[in-house]
Each structure stands twice: as structure tokens, then as C-alpha cells.
Design a protein around this motif. Structure first.
Motif, short mmCIF file in Angstrom:
data_model
loop_
_atom_site.label_atom_id
_atom_site.label_comp_id
_atom_site.label_asym_id
_atom_site.label_seq_id
_atom_site.Cartn_x
_atom_site.Cartn_y
_atom_site.Cartn_z
N ARG A 83 -21.74 57.57 36.61
CA ARG A 83 -22.81 57.69 37.40
C ARG A 83 -23.36 58.87 37.22
O ARG A 83 -24.92 58.75 37.29
N MET A 84 -22.76 60.05 37.22
CA MET A 84 -23.60 61.09 37.23
C MET A 84 -24.08 61.32 35.85
O MET A 84 -25.46 61.84 35.84
N ILE A 85 -23.85 60.60 34.62
CA ILE A 85 -24.51 60.61 33.51
C ILE A 85 -25.76 59.85 33.51
O ILE A 85 -26.86 60.46 33.26
N SER A 86 -25.66 58.77 34.28
CA SER A 86 -26.86 57.84 34.36
C SER A 86 -27.87 58.63 35.18
O SER A 86 -29.10 58.58 34.95
N GLU A 87 -27.47 59.19 36.40
CA GLU A 87 -28.46 59.89 37.22
C GLU A 87 -29.24 61.06 36.44
O GLU A 87 -30.70 61.46 36.58
N ALA A 88 -28.42 62.00 35.76
CA ALA A 88 -28.81 62.91 34.92
C ALA A 88 -30.24 62.59 33.96
O ALA A 88 -31.19 62.96 33.82
N THR A 89 -29.90 61.38 33.15
CA THR A 89 -30.54 60.99 32.26
C THR A 89 -31.85 60.40 32.62
O THR A 89 -33.16 60.44 32.39
N SER A 90 -31.74 59.67 33.81
CA SER A 90 -32.90 59.08 34.69
C SER A 90 -33.79 60.09 35.16
O SER A 90 -34.94 59.95 35.30
N LEU A 91 -33.29 61.45 35.65
CA LEU A 91 -34.17 62.45 36.02
C LEU A 91 -35.06 63.25 34.77
O LEU A 91 -35.98 63.55 34.95
N PHE A 92 -34.06 63.44 33.85
CA PHE A 92 -34.63 64.23 32.78
C PHE A 92 -35.36 63.35 31.57
O PHE A 92 -36.06 63.95 30.92
N ILE A 93 -34.90 62.26 31.34
CA ILE A 93 -35.42 61.46 30.35
C ILE A 93 -36.06 60.12 30.63
O ILE A 93 -35.12 59.12 30.69
N THR A 94 -37.24 60.10 31.42
CA THR A 94 -37.62 58.99 31.84
C THR A 94 -38.35 57.82 30.89
O THR A 94 -38.68 56.95 31.19
N PRO A 148 -33.96 73.42 53.03
CA PRO A 148 -32.62 72.94 53.46
C PRO A 148 -31.90 72.54 52.18
O PRO A 148 -32.46 72.29 51.08
N SER A 149 -30.36 72.25 52.46
CA SER A 149 -29.63 72.12 51.31
C SER A 149 -29.90 70.58 50.72
O SER A 149 -29.94 70.41 49.50
N HIS A 150 -30.32 69.81 51.38
CA HIS A 150 -30.55 68.23 50.99
C HIS A 150 -31.76 68.29 50.12
O HIS A 150 -31.92 67.28 49.32
N ASN A 151 -32.68 69.14 50.24
CA ASN A 151 -33.93 69.29 49.60
C ASN A 151 -34.03 70.16 48.30
O ASN A 151 -34.96 70.21 47.72
N ILE A 152 -33.13 71.13 48.27
CA ILE A 152 -33.22 72.08 47.35
C ILE A 152 -33.27 71.88 45.88
O ILE A 152 -33.78 72.23 44.93
N TRP A 153 -32.37 70.79 45.61
CA TRP A 153 -31.92 70.03 44.17
C TRP A 153 -33.52 69.52 43.64
O TRP A 153 -33.80 69.82 42.58
N PRO A 154 -33.99 68.51 44.39
CA PRO A 154 -35.42 68.09 43.88
C PRO A 154 -36.40 69.09 43.55
O PRO A 154 -37.22 68.94 42.75
N GLN A 155 -36.46 69.91 44.45
CA GLN A 155 -37.55 71.06 44.51
C GLN A 155 -37.12 71.94 43.37
O GLN A 155 -38.25 72.62 42.74
N PHE A 156 -36.00 72.21 43.26
CA PHE A 156 -35.45 73.09 41.99
C PHE A 156 -36.17 72.20 40.56
O PHE A 156 -36.53 72.92 39.67
N LEU A 157 -35.76 71.29 40.47
CA LEU A 157 -36.23 70.32 39.33
C LEU A 157 -37.78 70.24 39.42
O LEU A 157 -38.34 70.16 38.12
N ALA A 158 -38.35 70.07 40.57
CA ALA A 158 -40.04 70.16 40.28
C ALA A 158 -40.49 71.40 39.93
O ALA A 158 -41.65 71.54 39.15
#
Length: 494
Positions: A138-149, A295-305
Motif C-alpha cells: 500500500r505504501m509503494i502504491s501511495e508513493a508512486t501515485s504521489l510522485f509518478i502520476t 499542523p502535523s496532519h498537513n505537513i506532509w502534503p505541504q512538504f511535497l508541494a
């Protein structure tokens, strides 16, 4: 451009993984023992890399970045789980001279306590491996969906899984070790580079970041162990300490050529993993210093952005290398137990399937990979995490006490072991229903484990003090040859 860089890095990474697999084929695998533990000629550095690779899951980097704003508790938790479980295994590995030629931890349990203990230990690890592998896929799928669209995440996940299946099925532990060394080098190097890149992005010096963290209340020392919650937090720390002592890690003892090498491998792995986790924690802290008001729940998507294409590519490869190195080892260990330990524990299957173990291990590995893919895409994340939590609650009280006692030289009957394991299992449900509301935590792993060990010792010594009658059986050392008295008599005659 970002998608092209991420996809290119992924293709290069997979190609080099396959090259490492082909390099491992110089020594052909001809039987089940070689498939399971290799030729037992691995260098200590290779074993260390394998331990680190299987020990670090795919979600480690994301968890560190997400938990950074919450303060000192997750940092202390990461450091403890990186260092102390491997130190405990280093201490135990040096005392496993009687078991060094076993193929798995369930076999060790079976040698001491009988087929019941062997079956239960193998069953626990198989269930744990299915949950962990499903989460990693599941982590592999989520990582590839985020970085290789630009490419379907499902297609890339299937491609990565096929690569894993190929080298794990046909190369055995030797191919897994070679690829784990490669993946360990990759994620270690990229994490150090990533930490430097994010530090530059913050625009602050290390001293300024330290001063900034000192001003944050959640990073004060009293948050690591609050004075009003000492007992619950102590139990939580102890639970995380012992949950990590799973059969998949103990499996690395059996690929070593001696207990001394196994002891050194786990000792060096504890040091290296602490450094690696320290670097990952620094990445999380640097991201928090870069984006302090999120906040902690928003830091990951903002980091990627805010991340550049190159940083996204590095993060993608780090996540994939963590996840792949975990998946291949866990599938391998689970297939060994399903093809070797569980049939050996069942009398009807013991002789019939012995000749087909090598072929069965490969088929089972393929079946497990397909099953985990189905679970990864059809089960909710909450369901998988709940299964993982309950595994820890049941595994530690049931299995760990007998295993540690066996390594330390304690010998008893299979019935005494069964009484202890059943006591530990029942203690879990007693803790959940009556004691958890009083103590304030569900982390009763260690007290329930102690109940298991206490029940075993009490049963053993009560039987030893009972008057011997015609129906009383002697408690023999399961590792002691039964023909020894005859051999002694023959020597006296000579």
C-alpha cells in the motif's frame, strides 16, 4: 519535468536491483536449506545491511516528518526502537550455539518445547508478515501515485511486486541479501543528502534550528516522560522494545556461520540503525523548522508541494527502497515457515511434504505476494493497522518468554510450555478488560509476558518437586540425544 525525473530514478533503481539479483546467481541454489539460509558464508557487513533493510519499513520517513511537530515522545520512541531491540538480539544471538544450524525461530521453539510451540510461533509470524507486506505494498502504491502520476500507480506497483517475486523466488536468501545491501546503500546515502538539502531550504544554521526547537514547549524534556503518566509511558516504551523481537529478525541469526558473527552483526546493526534513524529524525526536524506553523496532519502534503522535482524523486526512491527491502525478506521468512515449520508441526504432513519443500517454498511465496496485493488494495488502512496492533498484543505475551528462556538454557516439557503460553494469552484479555482502564494504557505486553514465564517456571518446578511414581515422566532435555545412556555404557565396556 518532475515526473520524468522520478520515473527515470525508479527505472534506474529497479534495473540495478535486477543486476544485483543476477550477480547473486553465481552460486546456484540446489536445495531447500540453501534457499532458506544460503551457504552461511555471508560477510558480517552483508548481514548488517540485511538487518537494517528489513528493520526499516517504508513509512519511516513520512512518519518522521509527520510526527516532528508533536515533540519529544516520537523522537524518544524512534531512538529506543532503533537501538535496544537489536542490542537484546545481539545478546541472545551470542547464546544460540545450540540453535545456529536451525532454519527458523519456530524450529528452535520446536526443538525445545515440541510441535505445538513450533506451530504457534510460525502461525504468528505468517499472520504478521501478511499484514506488514500488505501495508508496504500500500505504501509503494501511495508513493508512486504521489510522485509518478503520468503512469498508473497500479501498473507500477505490479511491476515492482513482479521484480520482488522474481528475485525472492529464484534467488532465495542469497538474492535477497544482495538486493538488501544495494537498497541499504541507496536509502542511507539519499537520506543524508536529503537532510542536507532540506537544511539548506530552511535558510537557518544548525545552531539556529536548535535554538528554535528549544523555544517550542513540546520539545522540552518533561514531554518524553510526563510525571503524571510514568507507569503508562514506561509500559509503552517496554512494549515497543519487545514487539520488535520478531521471528523475521531472529532469522538473521541462522544465516550467520557462528553465534559470534550473529552477535557482532546485531551489535553493528544497532549502531548503524541508530545513526540512520537519527538522520531521518533530523529530516523531520528540518522540515518542521522550514514549515513551522503547519499542523502535523498537513505537513506532509505541504512538504511535497514545496519540494523540488529532485527532492521528490529522492523521497520516492527512499520510500520504495525501504518498502521493497522489507517486503522481500518478510515474504521469504513467511514462505519458509509455511513450507517447512508448519508441515513439520503436523504429523500427517511431516513425511509427505518433506521432498517438496523447495518447490513449495517458491509457490507459497508467489501465493503470499498475490494475497497481500489483494489485501493491500481491498482492506482499509485502519483494518490493517488494527491487525498489527493485536498481533503485538498477542505475540509478545505468548511467544517471547518461552523463546528467551530457551536461549538462556531453560528446558521443560511441551505441556509446561503450553500452560505458560496459554497463561500469557489469557493474561492479555484480562489486561484489556480489567487492568487497562485502571493503569491507563493497553500496552500490557511485558506484564503478560512475565505471567507466561512465571507460569512456565512454576509448572516446571512444581512437577520437579512432586513425588515420582510409575506414571510420572522424566523431564528430559529436548536437545539431548536419547541414545546417550547406551553410548556411555558402550564406552565403559570398551
Amino acid at each position: 519535468m518532475a515526473l520524468d525525473i522520478s520515473l527515470l530514478l525508479l527505472v534506474i533503481f529497479l534495473l540495478f536491483t535486477l543486476i544485483m539479483f543476477f550477480c547473486s546467481l553465481k552460486k546456484k541454489v540446489t536445495n531447500f536449506r540453501e534457499h532458506a539460509v544460503g551457504h552461511r558464508q555471508f560477510s558480517t557487513a552483508a548481514v548488517v545491511a540485511t538487518i537494517i533493510a528489513v528493520y526499516c519499513p517504508g513509512g519511516l520517513l513520512r512518519a518522521s516528518i509527520t510526527e516532528a511537530p508533536t515533540g519529544g515522545w516520537p523522537i524518544a520512541h524512534r531512538i529506543i526502537i532503533a537501538l535496544f531491540p537489536l542490542l537484546i538480539l545481539s545478546w541472545l544471538a551470542g547464546r544460540m550455539s545450540k540453535f545456529i544450524y536451525n532454519l527458523s525461530m519456530p524450529e528452535t521453539m520446536g526443538n525445545v518445547y515440541g510441535s505445538y510451540a513450533r506451530f504457534v510461533t510460525a502461525l504468528f509470524e505468517v499472520c504478521n508478515a501478511i499484514i506488514i507486506v500488505s501495508l508496504q505494498i500500500r505504501m509503494i502504491s501511495e508513493a508512486t501515485s504521489l510522485f509518478i502520476t503520468s503512469v498508473s500507480p497500479l501498473a507500477i506497483t505490479i511491476l515492482i511486486t513482479i521484480v520482488l517475486i522474481v528475485y525472492a523466488m529464484f534467488g532465495g536468501v542469497r538474492a535477497i541479501t544482495f538486493t538488501d545491501v544495494w537498497q541499504c546503500i541507496i536509502f542511507s546515502t539519499l537520506i543524508i543528502i536529503l537532510a542536507g538539502v532540506i537544511l539548506k531550504k530552511t535558510g537557518k544554521s544548525p545552531l539556529e534550528i536548535i535554538h528554535f526547537l528549544q523555544t517550542q514547549n513540546q520539545f522540552q524534556l518533561h514531554h518524553i516522560m510526563p510525571s503524571h503518566q510514568k507507569v503508562p509511558n514506561t509500559l509503552r516504551y517496554l512494549s515497543t522494545l519487545f514487539i520488535a523481537l520478531s521471528p523475521y529478525l531472529v532469522q538473521n541469526v541462522y544465516v550467520c556461520h557462528s553465534p559470534a558473527q550473529a552477535r557482532k552483526a546485531f551489535l553493528y546493526a544497532s549502531i548503524f540503525s541508530s545513526i540512520l534513524i537519527g538522520c531521518i529524525i533530523l529530516v523531520g526536524l528540518f522540515v518542521f523548522a522550514w514549515l513551522p506553523h503547519l499542523p502535523s496532519h498537513n505537513i506532509w502534503p505541504q512538504f511535497l508541494a514545496h519540494a523540488s522535482p529532485l527532492v521528490k524523486g529522492m523521497v520516492c526512491i527512499i520510500i520504495l527502497s525501504f518498502a521493497m527491502s522489507t517486503v522481500d525478506s518478510r515474504l521469504h521468512v513467511a514462505s519458509i515457515m509455511l513450507a517447512y515449520d508448519i508441515p513439520k508441526s503436523i504429523r500427517l504432513l511431516k513425511k509427505r511434504l518433506h521432498a517438496y519443500q523447495f518447490r513449495m517454498a517458491r509457490i507459497i511465496l508467489l501465493a503470499l505476494a498475490l494475497l497481500t496485493m489483494v489485501l493491500a488494495f481491498n482492506c482499509s488502512l485502519r483494518t490493517l493497522l488494527q491487525g498489527l496492533i493485536w498481533y503485538g498484543r498477542l505475540y509478545v505475551p505468548t511467544i517471547l518468554a518461552p523463546f528467551i528462556l530457551a536461549v538462556l538454557g531453560f528446558r521443560t516439557t511441551s505441556s509446561a510450555a503450553a500452560i505458560g503460553m496459554t497463561t500469557g494469552l489469557l493474561a492479555v484479555f484480562v489486561w484489556q478488560k480489567w487492568l487497562a482502564p485502571i493503569v491507563g494504557t493497553n500496552s500490557g505486553h511485558v506484564p503478560c509476558m512475565l505471567m507466561n514465564g512465571l507460569a512456565m517456571l512454576t509448572t516446571h518446578y512444581l512437577r520437579a518437586t512432586m513425588p515420582k511414581g510409575p506414571a510420572t515422566k522424566k523431564i528430559l532435555d529436548p536437545l539431548k540425544p536419547k541414545s546417550q545412556p547406551h553410548a556411555v555404557k558402550t564406552n565403559r565396556q570398551n
